[in-house]
Every structure is written in C-alpha cells, then in structure tokens.
Scaffold this motif. Structure first.
Motif, PDB file in Angstrom:
ATOM      1  N   GLN A 116       0.720  -1.437  -0.124  1.00  0.00           N
ATOM      2  CA  GLN A 116       0.305   0.502   0.006  1.00  0.00           C
ATOM      3  C   GLN A 116       1.248   1.358   0.058  1.00  0.00           C
ATOM      4  O   GLN A 116       2.353   1.459   0.207  1.00  0.00           O
ATOM      5  N   PRO A 117       0.208   2.269  -0.651  1.00  0.00           N
ATOM      6  CA  PRO A 117       1.034   3.599  -0.660  1.00  0.00           C
ATOM      7  C   PRO A 117       1.915   4.240   0.303  1.00  0.00           C
ATOM      8  O   PRO A 117       0.576   3.815   1.832  1.00  0.00           O
ATOM      9  N   THR A 118       2.840   4.269   0.564  1.00  0.00           N
ATOM     10  CA  THR A 118       3.317   4.855   2.189  1.00  0.00           C
ATOM     11  C   THR A 118       2.634   5.835   2.819  1.00  0.00           C
ATOM     12  O   THR A 118       2.700   7.159   2.213  1.00  0.00           O
ATOM     13  N   GLY A 119       1.935   5.928   3.961  1.00  0.00           N
ATOM     14  CA  GLY A 119       1.195   7.799   4.367  1.00  0.00           C
ATOM     15  C   GLY A 119       1.647   7.464   5.965  1.00  0.00           C
ATOM     16  O   GLY A 119       2.455   6.870   6.397  1.00  0.00           O
ATOM     17  N   ARG A 120       2.190   8.887   6.660  1.00  0.00           N
ATOM     18  CA  ARG A 120       2.838   9.120   7.347  1.00  0.00           C
ATOM     19  C   ARG A 120       2.499  10.331   8.305  1.00  0.00           C
ATOM     20  O   ARG A 120       1.858  11.169   7.642  1.00  0.00           O
ATOM     21  N   PRO A 159       1.124  -1.461  -9.973  1.00  0.00           N
ATOM     22  CA  PRO A 159       1.428  -0.401  -9.146  1.00  0.00           C
ATOM     23  C   PRO A 159       0.561   1.023  -9.487  1.00  0.00           C
ATOM     24  O   PRO A 159      -0.239   0.704  -8.053  1.00  0.00           O
ATOM     25  N   ALA A 160       0.310   0.966 -10.605  1.00  0.00           N
ATOM     26  CA  ALA A 160      -1.188   1.878 -11.141  1.00  0.00           C
ATOM     27  C   ALA A 160      -2.286   1.440 -10.187  1.00  0.00           C
ATOM     28  O   ALA A 160      -3.104   2.444  -9.414  1.00  0.00           O
ATOM     29  N   LEU A 161      -3.058   0.133 -10.260  1.00  0.00           N
ATOM     30  CA  LEU A 161      -4.189   0.067 -10.058  1.00  0.00           C
ATOM     31  C   LEU A 161      -3.903  -0.046  -8.204  1.00  0.00           C
ATOM     32  O   LEU A 161      -5.019   0.694  -7.621  1.00  0.00           O
ATOM     33  N   VAL A 162      -2.328  -0.675  -7.746  1.00  0.00           N
ATOM     34  CA  VAL A 162      -3.034  -0.872  -6.115  1.00  0.00           C
ATOM     35  C   VAL A 162      -3.282   1.443  -5.627  1.00  0.00           C
ATOM     36  O   VAL A 162      -4.087   1.140  -5.019  1.00  0.00           O
TER      37      VAL A 162
END
Ligand code: NAD
Length: 469
Positions: A116-120, A159-162
């Motif tokens: 999943q994209p990294t958020g913080r 990666p585009a879809l995830v």
C-alpha cells in the motif's frame, strides 16, 4: 486469429476485414494473427473511459483494489500455458522462457497485491495533526516495449491499480497479442475503464503522452523515445517514470572460477536472445584470464540450440522483429571489422530472424559493438589490466542501468562495485531482479523507480493534511 482492444470495458476493433495490424511470428516471418489498428479517436476514448472510471476506482477500498490485482495474477496462473504459447509465437522466446515470464508476472502482481502507498504522520500534538498522504494521480499512460510483452505491462498495471489510478496501455506494435488476450480474460472482473488498451503501428504513442487528461506516463523502451516522451510530458507537467536503455558492463577479476563465471555471464547476456534491458552487454575481463574466458564463452555459444521457440530443445529463439534483426546484423558486421568474432552469426538458409550467439573479442571502448546497446545475441569481450581504468570505462557511457563485478573475494568486488554509476550493481551474479527490489537507472538509463514500495509510491501524489487542533 483476431484479437480486439479493450476500451471502457468493451472489446473494440473493426472485424478482421477492417484496418488491422499483422502479428508476425519471428520464427517463420508469417502473419498468424491480427489486431485492430487503433486511431487517435481510440486513444481519446480510452483516456475518457479511464478518466470516467477514476473517481470510483480511487474510492474503492485498498483491500478490494489489491484483491482485483490478485485476481489478475490468478487469471495468469490459470491460463499460463495458453498465454505462453501465444507469446512464443509473437515474441519468439522459447516456450519455457514464456512460461517463466508468466510465473514472473504472477509473482510481481502477488507482491503488489500486498503493498500500500506509504503515508505517515509527521506531527501529532496539542497544536497540530499533520499527515502526509499519498493519493492517486488519475489516468496513467503505460507504454511498453516488445521484449517482455506481459511482464512489463504489469509492472505498470500492478502499482497503478493498487495506488488507485486507472490506466491506458499501449503495447509495442510487434507484440500486442498476448496482452490483449489476457486483458480480455480480466475484463470479467476488472471494472470497466480501469484498464484500457489501444494497439498501434508505432504512431499513437505521442497522442497518448501529450493527452491533457493523462496525469502520469510510465514508459519502458529506448532512451531516444524516452527523450521525446519527456518533452511531450512538459505541457501539463505529467509525472514520469522512464525505464530506458542500458549497456551493462560486467567486470571480471582474475581470481574468479572461469568456467562458473563464464556460464553465469553467458546466461545473463543471452537470455531472451539478449533482448533484455539489464542483460550483460559488455564484458571486461582481466588480461590474465582473458583468452581462457573468451574460449569458455565461445564454447557455450556453440552449444546453444537456436530454433523456433515452439520446438522442444530450443535454447534461444529468433530476434523479435525485422528492424531489430537488421540492427543486430549491422552490429555483427562492424564487430567483424573491429575485433575477432569467435563464433556465431546470422543463420542462413531458413526463414525467421535467427542469429547464433556471437562472441567477439579484441574489441575496445569506442567500437560500435562496445558503445552501442546491441539488444541482441552478440557479446563483446574487452581486455583490461588495471581496476582503475576498467572502472572508468564501465562508467564511460551515458548509460547506468545495471552492472556486475565478479571476484573470488566478494569484499574486493563490492569496493569496486560501489564506484560504478548504475541503478543496480550486482556482485558475483547478474540480472537478479524481483518485485521487492527497486529498479532505477542512472544518467540516460531512466528517471524514477519501478518495483517495490518506492515504485508503488511513484504512482501517487503527496498531499499534506494539516489540521489545527
Ligand atoms: P522503443 O522506444 O522503440 O518503443 C517502446 C514503445 O514506445 C513502443 O510501444 C513504441 O510504439 C512507443 N513509442 C515509439 N515512439 C513513441 C513516441 N514518440 N511517443 C510515445 N511512445 C512512443 O523501444 P523498443 O525498441 O520497443 O524496446 C527496446 C528498448 O527498450 C531498448 O533500448 C531497451 O534497453 C529498452 N528497455 C528498457 C527496459 C528497462 O526497464 N529499462 C526494459 C525493456 C526494454
């Protein structure tokens, strides 16, 4: 066989009597299938469909997006043999290599389905709550080459879809068939417009990359085309990932096991008939073992069975297309002039773009076969005597995709490897890539990263959510 495009969840294309593109089997030069010849209108329709699908897809929970990517992996696994056969017919690689590409693609997708994209959160106190979010970009244009007709498209689609984007894909003109077939199979469960694919005759790339509704371009192909794409992205400041050409050096120190190292170098240079961005493309061998190493490479080359990839026992198939075949033939000619060709060359007396693996020795930096990316089954071997000068030579070109250093002493090799300007440097191995390993290029070999967490994050935009308490 006639295989249609996929636009907005519909299979699109005139029937086989309309304007079509011939799909040629490089093993016999015969047309065995056709696909539609897409138009600028098809590009516009595909981008519009992707744009329309974007809000719902971006709002789809991450786990559901990951599940769909996992289902694509299932579709590949469930149809691997049928797809591999199609791929060998259009691309030329031996059937086991096509099966390997299916397994590889499946593995990459399964990995993406866990990311999943990294958020913080960068601040969370009495005064502020500040989050760094990674949000999807919108419509991605995925433009692909012909060497890995299924793997490379899914390095973009996964990666585009995830990350929550939708995509318009443009395969290479000479290898559109397998990816079209596979995306047709996925149309049962991928929401309409999330993945679209338009086929062309090398004439629609620019229309896609300059389209104002495309937010990001992910391109794999030559450096020359990459430069054009960069220029066409400028109009609307599109995000870019460029995986471009390479001319990967391998540096062989005198303390290696010659037989073992030559075998690994041979495989790293000649898989997929040398048509691999990260293949070993120039080998620098220390003078003390130069003759022995060249002879061992030549011995292996002579044992290689070059044949139609559908035939059992073929180690290497034909070159994928006529244009590349012509380029390789010209390089062999210049190699004969500049150095000593130990073995191999164009296969005569049969149809198909076949070349027996060529080992050329006594060449030097500045010769075409050393300085140009061959992207075919021909390997130059260059003699060196000092580590300092060979490091300079390895860094001497405008490429920097991969490189390898080989020694009985891995620590010594690592020291040299750390001086090489390339996105990946291998020690005592080559062409080891994976879904968890970032892949990037120095200099004209690329921009940005593919694979791994870093690659996924490139399909997002940072957004700071800064809340006053
Ligand atoms: P190419 O650049 O000729 O074509 C690649 C794609 O770009 C094709 O789909 C083509 O139709 C499209 N295209 C052509 N002109 C365009 C334009 N003006 N705008 C937009 N798209 C355009 O490359 P190729 O011959 O298909 O592939 C071989 C090259 O790709 C080699 O240099 C190789 O090293 C490189 N490559 C790099 C990687 C990597 O990951 N770095 C992987 C595979 C291949």
């Amino acid at each position: 066989m006639f295989q249609k495009m996929l636009i907005g969840g519909k299979l699109v294309g005139k029937d086989s009597k309309g304007k079509t593109i011939d799909v040629i089997n490089p093993a016999d030069e015969k047309v065995f299938a056709r696909v539609p010849k897409g138009t600028e209108k098809d590009i516009d329709n595909a981008v519009a469909a992707a744009k329309a699908a974007f809000p719902d897809w971006a709002a789809t929970p991450l786990e559901d997006r990951q599940k769909i990517v996992g289902k694509i992996a299932d579709a590949i696994a469930g149809n691997a043999e049928m797809l591999a056969r199609l791929m060998t017919k259009e691309q030329g690689k031996p059937l086991p290599e096509s099966m390997g590409e299916m397994a590889w693609t499946e593995g990459f997708l399964r990995h993406y389905a866990t990311l999943q994209p990294t958020g913080r959160t960068v601040q969370d106190d009495d005064a502020f709550q500040i989050e760094v979010r990674r949000v999807p970009l919108g419509v991605v244009a995925g433009i692909c080459p012909w060497n890995f007709p299924v793997l490379v498209p899914f390095w973009k689609i996964g990666p585009a879809l995830v990350a929550g984007n939708t995509i318009v894909l443009k395969p290479a003109p000479t290898t559109p068939l397998t990816i079209l077939k596979l995306l047709e199979l996925c149309n049962d469960f991928v929401p309409a417009g999330v993945i679209n694919v338009v086929t062309d005759e090398n004439d629609l790339g620019a229309a896609l990359t300059r389209h104002p509704d495309v937010a990001k371009i992910s391109f794999t192909g030559s450096t020359e085309t990459g430069k054009k794409i960069m220029a066409s992205a400028a109009g609307t400041i599109k995000r870019l990932t460029l995986e471009l050409g390479g001319n990967d050096p391998a540096i062989i120190l005198p303390d290696v096991d010659v037989k073992d190292t030559a075998a690994k170098i041979f495989n790293g240079a000649f898989m997929n008939a040398g048509q691999v961005c990260m293949a070993v493309k120039r080998v620098y061998v220390h003078k003390d073992i130069y003759d022995e190493f060249c002879d061992e490479l030549a011995r292996r080359a002579k044992q290689t069975v070059v044949d139609d990839g559908m035939h059992q026992g073929a180690d290497m198939g034909p070159i994928q297309n006529k244009a590349q075949y012509k380029k390789v033939k010209a390089l062999i000619k210049s190699a004969r002039k500049d150095g000593t060709v130990l073995c191999g060359g164009v296969v005569k007396n049969r149809k198909g773009y076949f070349v027996n693996p060529v080992i050329v020795r006594d060449v030097k930096d500045g010769d075409d076969i050393v300085d140009q990316e061959q992207f075919g089954p021909i390997l130059p071997v260059i003699r060196f005597s000092s580590v300092k000068s060979v490091t300079r030579k390895a860094n001497g070109l405008d490429y920097g995709l991969g490189a390898s250093v080989w020694s009985g002493d891995a620590a010594k090799a690592k020291k040299i490897a750390s001086k090489i300007q390339s996105g990946t440097v291998w020690v005592n191995q080559c062409v080891n890539i994976g879904p968890h390993i970032p892949m990037a290029g120095f200099k004209s070999s690329g921009l940005g990263v593919e694979q791994s967490q870093e690659g996924l994050d490139e399909y997002t935009q940072i957004q700071v959510m800064n809340i006053a308490r």
